[in-house]
Motif scaffolding. Sequence first.
Motif, PDB file in Angstrom:
ATOM      1  N   ASN A  34      35.483 -15.648 -16.691  1.00  0.00           N
ATOM      2  CA  ASN A  34      34.835 -14.783 -15.570  1.00  0.00           C
ATOM      3  C   ASN A  34      33.629 -15.251 -15.180  1.00  0.00           C
ATOM      4  N   PHE A  35      33.045 -15.316 -13.777  1.00  0.00           N
ATOM      5  CA  PHE A  35      31.726 -15.745 -13.630  1.00  0.00           C
ATOM      6  C   PHE A  35      31.215 -14.670 -12.881  1.00  0.00           C
ATOM      7  N   ASN A  36      29.875 -13.999 -12.931  1.00  0.00           N
ATOM      8  CA  ASN A  36      29.208 -13.053 -12.185  1.00  0.00           C
ATOM      9  C   ASN A  36      28.097 -13.507 -11.437  1.00  0.00           C
ATOM     10  N   ALA A  37      28.058 -12.805 -10.027  1.00  0.00           N
ATOM     11  CA  ALA A  37      27.056 -13.382  -9.155  1.00  0.00           C
ATOM     12  C   ALA A  37      26.134 -12.327  -9.171  1.00  0.00           C
ATOM     13  N   GLY A  38      24.442 -12.780  -9.017  1.00  0.00           N
ATOM     14  CA  GLY A  38      23.524 -11.994  -8.782  1.00  0.00           C
ATOM     15  C   GLY A  38      22.998 -11.581  -7.293  1.00  0.00           C
ATOM     16  N   SER A  39      23.768 -12.619  -6.548  1.00  0.00           N
ATOM     17  CA  SER A  39      23.468 -12.458  -4.858  1.00  0.00           C
ATOM     18  C   SER A  39      24.569 -13.370  -4.271  1.00  0.00           C
ATOM     19  N   ASP A  40      24.862 -13.639  -3.065  1.00  0.00           N
ATOM     20  CA  ASP A  40      25.685 -14.079  -2.291  1.00  0.00           C
ATOM     21  C   ASP A  40      25.665 -15.517  -2.476  1.00  0.00           C
ATOM     22  N   VAL A  41      26.547 -16.249  -2.998  1.00  0.00           N
ATOM     23  CA  VAL A  41      26.523 -17.801  -3.246  1.00  0.00           C
ATOM     24  C   VAL A  41      27.815 -18.224  -3.168  1.00  0.00           C
ATOM     25  N   ASN A  42      27.754 -19.557  -2.583  1.00  0.00           N
ATOM     26  CA  ASN A  42      28.905 -20.466  -2.646  1.00  0.00           C
ATOM     27  C   ASN A  42      28.891 -21.599  -4.029  1.00  0.00           C
ATOM     28  N   ALA A  43      29.710 -21.083  -4.936  1.00  0.00           N
ATOM     29  CA  ALA A  43      29.308 -21.863  -6.126  1.00  0.00           C
ATOM     30  C   ALA A  43      30.771 -23.282  -6.256  1.00  0.00           C
ATOM     31  N   GLU A  44      30.021 -24.256  -6.721  1.00  0.00           N
ATOM     32  CA  GLU A  44      30.762 -25.419  -6.696  1.00  0.00           C
ATOM     33  C   GLU A  44      31.370 -25.360  -8.093  1.00  0.00           C
ATOM     34  N   LEU A  45      32.697 -25.494  -8.479  1.00  0.00           N
ATOM     35  CA  LEU A  45      33.180 -25.571  -9.751  1.00  0.00           C
ATOM     36  C   LEU A  45      33.561 -26.921 -10.105  1.00  0.00           C
ATOM     37  N   ALA A  46      33.512 -27.193 -11.537  1.00  0.00           N
ATOM     38  CA  ALA A  46      33.716 -28.391 -12.012  1.00  0.00           C
ATOM     39  C   ALA A  46      34.109 -28.182 -13.523  1.00  0.00           C
ATOM     40  N   LEU A  47      34.675 -28.962 -14.156  1.00  0.00           N
ATOM     41  CA  LEU A  47      35.254 -29.244 -15.476  1.00  0.00           C
ATOM     42  C   LEU A  47      34.523 -30.508 -16.085  1.00  0.00           C
ATOM     43  N   ASN A  48      34.192 -30.549 -17.363  1.00  0.00           N
ATOM     44  CA  ASN A  48      33.740 -31.745 -18.055  1.00  0.00           C
ATOM     45  C   ASN A  48      34.874 -32.583 -18.363  1.00  0.00           C
ATOM     46  N   SER A  49      34.603 -34.002 -18.552  1.00  0.00           N
ATOM     47  CA  SER A  49      35.632 -34.756 -18.843  1.00  0.00           C
ATOM     48  C   SER A  49      36.063 -34.824 -20.303  1.00  0.00           C
ATOM     49  N   LEU A  50      37.196 -35.281 -20.488  1.00  0.00           N
ATOM     50  CA  LEU A  50      38.002 -34.997 -21.610  1.00  0.00           C
ATOM     51  C   LEU A  50      38.556 -36.325 -22.081  1.00  0.00           C
ATOM     52  N   PRO A  51      38.710 -36.570 -23.373  1.00  0.00           N
ATOM     53  CA  PRO A  51      39.138 -37.830 -23.831  1.00  0.00           C
ATOM     54  C   PRO A  51      40.615 -38.454 -23.353  1.00  0.00           C
ATOM     55  N   ALA A  52      40.801 -39.728 -23.514  1.00  0.00           N
ATOM     56  CA  ALA A  52      42.107 -40.129 -22.933  1.00  0.00           C
ATOM     57  C   ALA A  52      43.250 -39.435 -23.294  1.00  0.00           C
ATOM     58  N   GLY A  53      44.176 -39.086 -22.236  1.00  0.00           N
ATOM     59  CA  GLY A  53      45.377 -38.363 -22.714  1.00  0.00           C
ATOM     60  C   GLY A  53      45.511 -36.836 -22.329  1.00  0.00           C
ATOM     61  N   SER A  93      30.207 -12.783  -4.539  1.00  0.00           N
ATOM     62  CA  SER A  93      29.179 -11.467  -3.909  1.00  0.00           C
ATOM     63  C   SER A  93      28.361 -10.837  -5.003  1.00  0.00           C
ATOM     64  N   PRO A  94      27.373 -10.236  -4.881  1.00  0.00           N
ATOM     65  CA  PRO A  94      26.609  -9.738  -5.872  1.00  0.00           C
ATOM     66  C   PRO A  94      27.418  -8.746  -6.830  1.00  0.00           C
ATOM     67  N   LEU A  95      27.194  -8.807  -7.951  1.00  0.00           N
ATOM     68  CA  LEU A  95      27.876  -8.088  -8.981  1.00  0.00           C
ATOM     69  C   LEU A  95      29.589  -8.268  -8.890  1.00  0.00           C
ATOM     70  N   ALA A  96      30.260  -9.091  -8.216  1.00  0.00           N
ATOM     71  CA  ALA A  96      31.516  -9.466  -8.220  1.00  0.00           C
ATOM     72  C   ALA A  96      31.667 -10.332  -9.276  1.00  0.00           C
ATOM     73  N   SER A  97      32.980 -10.499  -9.746  1.00  0.00           N
ATOM     74  CA  SER A  97      33.227 -11.499 -10.718  1.00  0.00           C
ATOM     75  C   SER A  97      34.606 -12.193 -10.384  1.00  0.00           C
ATOM     76  N   GLN A  98      34.499 -13.414 -10.908  1.00  0.00           N
ATOM     77  CA  GLN A  98      35.766 -14.238 -10.244  1.00  0.00           C
ATOM     78  C   GLN A  98      36.516 -14.902 -11.661  1.00  0.00           C
ATOM     79  N   THR A  99      37.602 -14.879 -11.699  1.00  0.00           N
ATOM     80  CA  THR A  99      38.239 -15.302 -12.595  1.00  0.00           C
ATOM     81  C   THR A  99      38.774 -16.774 -12.228  1.00  0.00           C
ATOM     82  N   VAL A 100      38.831 -17.574 -13.232  1.00  0.00           N
ATOM     83  CA  VAL A 100      39.031 -19.135 -12.845  1.00  0.00           C
ATOM     84  C   VAL A 100      40.083 -19.313 -13.548  1.00  0.00           C
ATOM     85  N   VAL A 101      41.210 -19.859 -13.181  1.00  0.00           N
ATOM     86  CA  VAL A 101      42.660 -20.531 -13.779  1.00  0.00           C
ATOM     87  C   VAL A 101      42.375 -21.924 -13.988  1.00  0.00           C
TER      88      VAL A 101
END
Length: 199
Positions: A1-20, A35-43
């Motif tokens: 879950n991510f929480n925002a303190g103000s209205d934002v458009n957030a770019e999501l990214a994952l780290n690179s992993l080993p081969a395979g 939105s402020p104080l809103a949470s977002q679940t990322v699957v």
Amino acid sequence: NFNAGSDVNAELALNSLPAGWSASIVSPASPVALSPLASQTVVVNITVAQDASPGDVQDIVLSATAGGVTNQASLRLEVAAMDFAISPTALDFGNVTVGNTVQQTISLRNGVGSLPLDVASLIHSLGAAFSLTADTCSNTTVPAAGACTVTLQYAPTQVGAANATLTFPFTAPVTTTRSVTVTGAGVTAPAVIPTAAVP
């Protein structure tokens, strides 16, 4: 879950992993409006390398960047023990006369005390000579000490070698695959030599 303190458009990214290994964001689409104080679940969908061993650890880092500020959340993934066996691991029908059919069975057995094994629909490239005649493994859960089977038929229509691959895709306790090579050879029927009657 991510929480925002103000209205934002957030770019999501994952780290690179080993081969395979691979990881991808299933939802939400990036960028995500927060939105402020809103949470977002990322699957996140994670695929474990086929050569991974029980106890191997990978750190999955999810980053959310908005307004030049990046926040991160970490998930540590440890490979669970998968005590199962596919038999045989390579299926050879040998020589089969053109026009005849032969059937053989592949068994998947889960280990005693293992976690339930979730199997998705089998993936195969069987060609014209091979066919799947019975399948109790696709889209099923194999419990500890349980088993399922797959029956393949080889019916060569021409002389020569034939090759195919049958893949078992697992979705739990980890996402991985195991493949079985399938081979056979179509041969001509032996010539029948008439015998002369003895007077």
